[in-house]
Enzyme design. Sequence first.
Site, mmCIF file in Angstrom:
data_model
loop_
_atom_site.group_PDB
_atom_site.id
_atom_site.type_symbol
_atom_site.label_atom_id
_atom_site.label_comp_id
_atom_site.label_asym_id
_atom_site.label_seq_id
_atom_site.Cartn_x
_atom_site.Cartn_y
_atom_site.Cartn_z
ATOM 1 N N CYS A 195 0.746 -1.138 0.023
ATOM 2 C CA CYS A 195 -0.069 0.114 0.234
ATOM 3 C C CYS A 195 0.859 1.218 -0.131
ATOM 4 C CB CYS A 195 -0.746 -0.080 1.247
ATOM 5 S SG CYS A 195 -1.866 -1.483 1.352
ATOM 6 N N HIS A 247 -3.215 6.944 2.742
ATOM 7 C CA HIS A 247 -3.622 5.703 2.717
ATOM 8 C C HIS A 247 -5.062 5.322 3.349
ATOM 9 C CE1 HIS A 247 -3.756 1.722 1.514
ATOM 10 N NE2 HIS A 247 -3.556 0.941 2.544
ATOM 11 N N ASN A 282 -10.155 -0.485 0.629
ATOM 12 C CA ASN A 282 -8.650 -0.371 0.554
ATOM 13 C C ASN A 282 -8.338 -0.973 -1.088
ATOM 14 O OD1 ASN A 282 -5.984 -0.706 0.664
ATOM 15 N ND2 ASN A 282 -6.002 -1.830 2.819
HETATM 16 N N1 ACO Z 1 -17.937 -8.746 10.037
HETATM 17 C C1 ACO Z 1 -18.209 -9.216 11.580
HETATM 18 N N2 ACO Z 1 -17.248 -9.659 12.707
HETATM 19 C C2 ACO Z 1 -16.132 -9.601 12.218
HETATM 20 C C3 ACO Z 1 -15.583 -9.151 10.858
HETATM 21 C C4 ACO Z 1 -16.802 -8.907 9.847
HETATM 22 N N3 ACO Z 1 -16.413 -8.480 8.700
HETATM 23 N N4 ACO Z 1 -14.217 -9.286 10.756
HETATM 24 C C5 ACO Z 1 -13.843 -9.665 11.934
HETATM 25 N N5 ACO Z 1 -14.990 -9.895 12.926
HETATM 26 C C6 ACO Z 1 -14.543 -10.041 14.048
HETATM 27 C C7 ACO Z 1 -13.565 -10.989 14.381
HETATM 28 O O1 ACO Z 1 -13.417 -12.104 14.116
HETATM 29 C C8 ACO Z 1 -13.498 -10.715 15.948
HETATM 30 O O2 ACO Z 1 -14.201 -11.740 16.562
HETATM 31 P P1 ACO Z 1 -14.093 -12.367 17.872
HETATM 32 O O3 ACO Z 1 -13.817 -11.588 18.922
HETATM 33 O O4 ACO Z 1 -14.933 -13.323 18.168
HETATM 34 O O5 ACO Z 1 -12.790 -13.165 17.670
HETATM 35 C C9 ACO Z 1 -14.070 -9.629 16.263
HETATM 36 O O6 ACO Z 1 -14.578 -9.150 15.040
HETATM 37 C C10 ACO Z 1 -13.042 -8.170 16.669
HETATM 38 O O7 ACO Z 1 -11.962 -8.460 15.751
HETATM 39 P P2 ACO Z 1 -10.662 -7.419 15.581
HETATM 40 O O8 ACO Z 1 -9.650 -7.954 14.592
HETATM 41 O O9 ACO Z 1 -10.379 -7.138 17.076
HETATM 42 O O10 ACO Z 1 -11.549 -6.152 15.123
HETATM 43 P P3 ACO Z 1 -10.919 -4.810 14.827
HETATM 44 O O11 ACO Z 1 -11.842 -3.721 15.614
HETATM 45 O O12 ACO Z 1 -9.371 -4.753 15.111
HETATM 46 O O13 ACO Z 1 -11.211 -4.476 13.276
HETATM 47 C C11 ACO Z 1 -9.965 -4.623 11.275
HETATM 48 C C12 ACO Z 1 -10.588 -5.365 12.103
HETATM 49 C C13 ACO Z 1 -11.221 -3.982 10.633
HETATM 50 C C14 ACO Z 1 -9.565 -5.473 10.312
HETATM 51 C C15 ACO Z 1 -8.848 -3.617 11.936
HETATM 52 O O14 ACO Z 1 -8.157 -4.356 12.690
HETATM 53 C C16 ACO Z 1 -8.221 -3.003 10.827
HETATM 54 O O15 ACO Z 1 -8.608 -2.137 9.930
HETATM 55 N N6 ACO Z 1 -6.821 -3.317 11.013
HETATM 56 C C17 ACO Z 1 -5.937 -2.600 9.882
HETATM 57 C C18 ACO Z 1 -6.249 -3.358 8.588
HETATM 58 C C19 ACO Z 1 -5.317 -2.930 7.267
HETATM 59 O O16 ACO Z 1 -5.098 -1.436 7.560
HETATM 60 N N7 ACO Z 1 -5.008 -3.521 6.686
HETATM 61 C C20 ACO Z 1 -4.512 -3.255 5.122
HETATM 62 C C21 ACO Z 1 -3.242 -3.089 5.477
HETATM 63 S S1 ACO Z 1 -2.736 -2.281 3.879
HETATM 64 C C22 ACO Z 1 -1.968 -3.429 2.925
HETATM 65 O O17 ACO Z 1 -0.754 -3.695 2.859
HETATM 66 C C23 ACO Z 1 -2.858 -4.351 2.073
#
Ligand code: ACO
Length: 325
Positions: free
Chosen positions: A113, A252, A282
């Site tokens: 990214c 980003h 994203n």
């Molecule tokens: N719908 C419902 N529940 C979900 C979903 C979904 N789509 N996805 C995950 N959950 C659940 C998980 O399973 C977890 O359940 P559990 O507690 O029973 O295990 C719960 O939601 C909480 O999960 P977290 O990972 O703690 O949720 P968080 O608030 O951190 O949000 C997210 C997750 C959106 C992925 C966040 O961590 C994030 O945005 N991180 C950065 C990701 C990012 O920027 N990625 C791209 C990098 S760029 C690149 O190089 C491609």
Amino acid sequence: MKYSRIIGTGAYYPEKVMTNADFEKMVETTDEWITTRTGIKTRHITAKDETTSDMAYKAALNAIDMAGIKASEIDGIIFATLSGDYTLPNTATMLQHKLGISGSFAFDLNVACSGFVYSLSVADAMIKVGQCKTILIACAERLSAMTDFTDRNTCVLFGDAAGCAIVRASDTPGVRSTNISADGTFGDLLTMHGVGTTYLANRDTMRLEDNFIKMNGREVFKQAVRMMEEAAVKAVADSGLQESDITFLVPHQANMRIIEATAKRFNLSMDKVLINLDRCGNTSSATIPTVLDDGIRSGKVKTGDNLVIVAFGGGATWGGSVVTL
Ligand code: ACO
């Protein structure tokens, strides 16, 4: 000429749109969860026969048109992607061919990214040393091809798009600073191990799921907030401008909460932050040039505006830049 400037941008979004409601039918998720945790509402998805270089070609034509140049004036193409058409030939030469030009340099650059910021840094340096005058930066991603649509942790996050910028030698300041960084310690936070030679050399253990993006979202989130702030603060410090001179943040687009944290650090209200995350998800390297193009074409961002551009990505890689449009 002492400087480089962005003189044109262009974007392309595939026609097909997937909404959060579509994902509610595919995995255990809700529009409410996706919206509050990420800020994403819809994302564009390529047609079956629509390639990464096809998208880049359409975005490049728009950038060339805005810049008011001919494709033949392009001295080189830097193509940032982690989802190119093939491993060989590279996607930059495919784009060059589609544009009907030859002889210019053309290389791919894979820093996930952070692709636009890295490309801008390289283009700025090449132009400043006088190696060339006009560079096309192409950032295009077909992440839908490497998304596991049964994994709710990742499938709701990504989209497909292309964004391009024409960077040209100039007597007046445009790109005022760039910084690029990486730390391989974080390499296992975001992975897609398929296609690489480590995978191909072990054919007996090949699995389809190795071709999908895997992510430790919580840890990526934590590191991203730190990296974005570090890169943005350094970019402003190196630019010769003050933080109060910054008119827009161009971050980003991975998660609205990460973007809000960066905006807060600069005391910028959210109307001073360019956003297309809600519409596009994203799109990795394509997020910054597409959201910048949206800002310019809508009239929100104007010539003379001072932008802080900042990104982080898998690797981990990150970087920032201050650009006067
Ligand atoms: N719908 C419902 N529940 C979900 C979903 C979904 N789509 N996805 C995950 N959950 C659940 C998980 O399973 C977890 O359940 P559990 O507690 O029973 O295990 C719960 O939601 C909480 O999960 P977290 O990972 O703690 O949720 P968080 O608030 O951190 O949000 C997210 C997750 C959106 C992925 C966040 O961590 C994030 O945005 N991180 C950065 C990701 C990012 O920027 N990625 C791209 C990098 S760029 C690149 O190089 C491609």
